[in-house]
Write an enzyme that holds these catalytic residues in place. Structure first.
Site, mmCIF file in Angstrom:
data_model
loop_
_atom_site.group_PDB
_atom_site.id
_atom_site.type_symbol
_atom_site.label_atom_id
_atom_site.label_comp_id
_atom_site.label_asym_id
_atom_site.label_seq_id
_atom_site.Cartn_x
_atom_site.Cartn_y
_atom_site.Cartn_z
ATOM 1 N N LYS A 30 11.965 15.882 5.953
ATOM 2 C CA LYS A 30 11.854 15.810 4.492
ATOM 3 C C LYS A 30 10.916 14.667 4.090
ATOM 4 C CE LYS A 30 16.110 13.076 4.440
ATOM 5 N NZ LYS A 30 17.565 13.109 4.188
ATOM 6 N N TYR A 35 -3.094 -13.440 -8.060
ATOM 7 C CA TYR A 35 -2.440 -13.625 -9.359
ATOM 8 C C TYR A 35 -1.354 -14.681 -9.267
ATOM 9 C CZ TYR A 35 -4.603 -9.151 -10.614
ATOM 10 O OH TYR A 35 -5.487 -8.159 -10.860
#
Ligand SMILES: *Cc1c(COP(=O)(O)O)cnc(C)c1O
Length: 370
Positions: A34, A263
């Site tokens: 899956k 940042y």
């Protein structure tokens, strides 16, 4: 190709499948592929697992099963959650096997299958996971309902464990007792199906009594331990990790002492520092908090700290005083020289599990199959 990629070692998948097959025998191995094979690529992994000894496949969605059929994979495919009524056509069209646990689901599938080959269903009982599955008191009526539909065949009774990765947790015993009661109830009603299954990877590895006819293994197939607790027992030792996440240094500069990187300038350099830029970021599944959490990467066979916060498309690596060249290989998950960073290690830093790390590697990262 973009200088950032996920390497998938299909030999490792074959090896892991063979190991699980051998350990669980005579139970059959169902390879759970899956979510695009936990991020590894569903079709290549499915083929490798079948080559290694798996004889069944499992997916979460009917559409995922359809994708495997579309590339010519013919093995039995089990859909692990009852599809919604509009998805039942796809179950029939792609000759999938299907979990059921509600009257509405059974009726919708039966209706979709009229005029087609009968669909094999696996009736799921909830023994404690409390996610999906029928309560015990509904089991016989649901089995009778299936028996009443000529377009359906009851092939399996199954359940799912909540704590199989905690080997000593008593809930495992309780869930199995409840499962046995369910098996007995169907047997008494003359409706016991030919297949019983309960175990995920952890169950297959450490709870022999849970193996029954089929073990549904996902994470172990990819060479990742289901939990650190289970890894500590050594039970997952022979598994080989299938996924590596790599890139090439895209830019190098010296950041002066006193400056920060990325940042927020979360950390200031205490000396002039070589900083390598790597073209992978949180949009690729490298989590932003990895730098704060103490994440490392490998360059030149050595562990290196991140120099600043991970950005969307790029991250920065503190290389100290070392010379680093543009184009050098960077390993975020995997081995380089004598060092290795595992998905489990990254998961532990981030307070999650290896499953989330490999599933999180985004579609923007090309997969390279070995
Ligand atoms: C995902 C899943 C599995 C596989 O679990 P692993 O821990 O990855 O082996 C098995 N059964 C069900 C119902 C699942 O949803």
């Amino acid at each position: 190709m973009r200088p950032a990629w996920a390497e998938v070692d299909l030999d490792a998948v074959r090896h892991n499948a063979a190991l699980l097959r051998e350990a669980a025998s005579p139970a059959a191995l169902c390879a759970v592929v899956k979510a695009d094979g936990y991020g590894h690529g569903a079709a290549p992994v499915a083929r490798a697992a079948l080559e290694g000894g798996a004889t069944w496949l499992a997916v979460a969605l009917a559409a995922e099963g359809g994708e495997l059929r579309d590339v010519g994979i013919d093995a039995p495919i089990l859909v692990l959650a009852e599809p919604s009524p509009p998805e039942m056509d796809a179950v029939v069209r792609h000759r999938l096997r299907c979990a059921v646990y509600t009257e509405a689901g059974i009726d919708a599938l039966a209706e979709a299958a009229v005029g087609a080959e009968p669909v094999h269903v696996h009736l799921k009982i909830d023994t404690g996971m409390h996610r999906v599955g029928a309560p015990l008191e509904d089991l016989v009526p649901l089995a009778e309902r299936i028996a009443g539909h000529p377009s359906l065949v009851l092939e399996g009774l199954w359940t799912h464990c909540a704590v199989a990765d905690e080997p000593d947790n008593e809930l495992n015993v309780l869930q199995q007792e409840r499962f046995e009661v369910a098996v007995g109830a169907l047997a008494d009603a003359g409706l016991r199906p030919p297949m019983l299954h309960m175990a995920n990877s952890a169950g297959a590895i450490v709870h022999p009594s849970m193996r029954y006819d089929l073990v549904r293994c996902g994470i172990a197939l990819y060479g990742i331990a289901p939990s650190s607790e289970l890894a500590a027992t050594g039970a997952a030792d022979g598994l080989r990790p299938a996924m590596a996440l790599k890139a090439r240094v895209s830019h190098v500069k010296v950041v002066p002492r006193g400056d920060g990187v990325s940042y927020g300038w979360h950390r200031l350099m205490t000396e002039d520092t070589v900083v390598a830029t790597v073209p992978l970021g949180y949009a690729d599944g490298v989590r932003r908090r990895l730098s704060i959490a103490g994440g490392q990467v490998l360059i030149g066979g050595r562990r290196r700290d991140l120099a600043g916060v991970v950005t969307m498309d790029q991250l920065s690596v503190d290389c100290g005083r070392d010379e680093v060249a543009i184009g050098e290989e960077v390993v975020l998950i995997g081995a380089q020289g004598d060092e290795r960073i595992t998905a489990e290690e990254v998961a532990a830093l981030l307070g999650t599990i290896g499953y989330e790390i490999v599933c999180g590697i985004g579609p923007r990262v090309p997969r390279a199959y070995l």
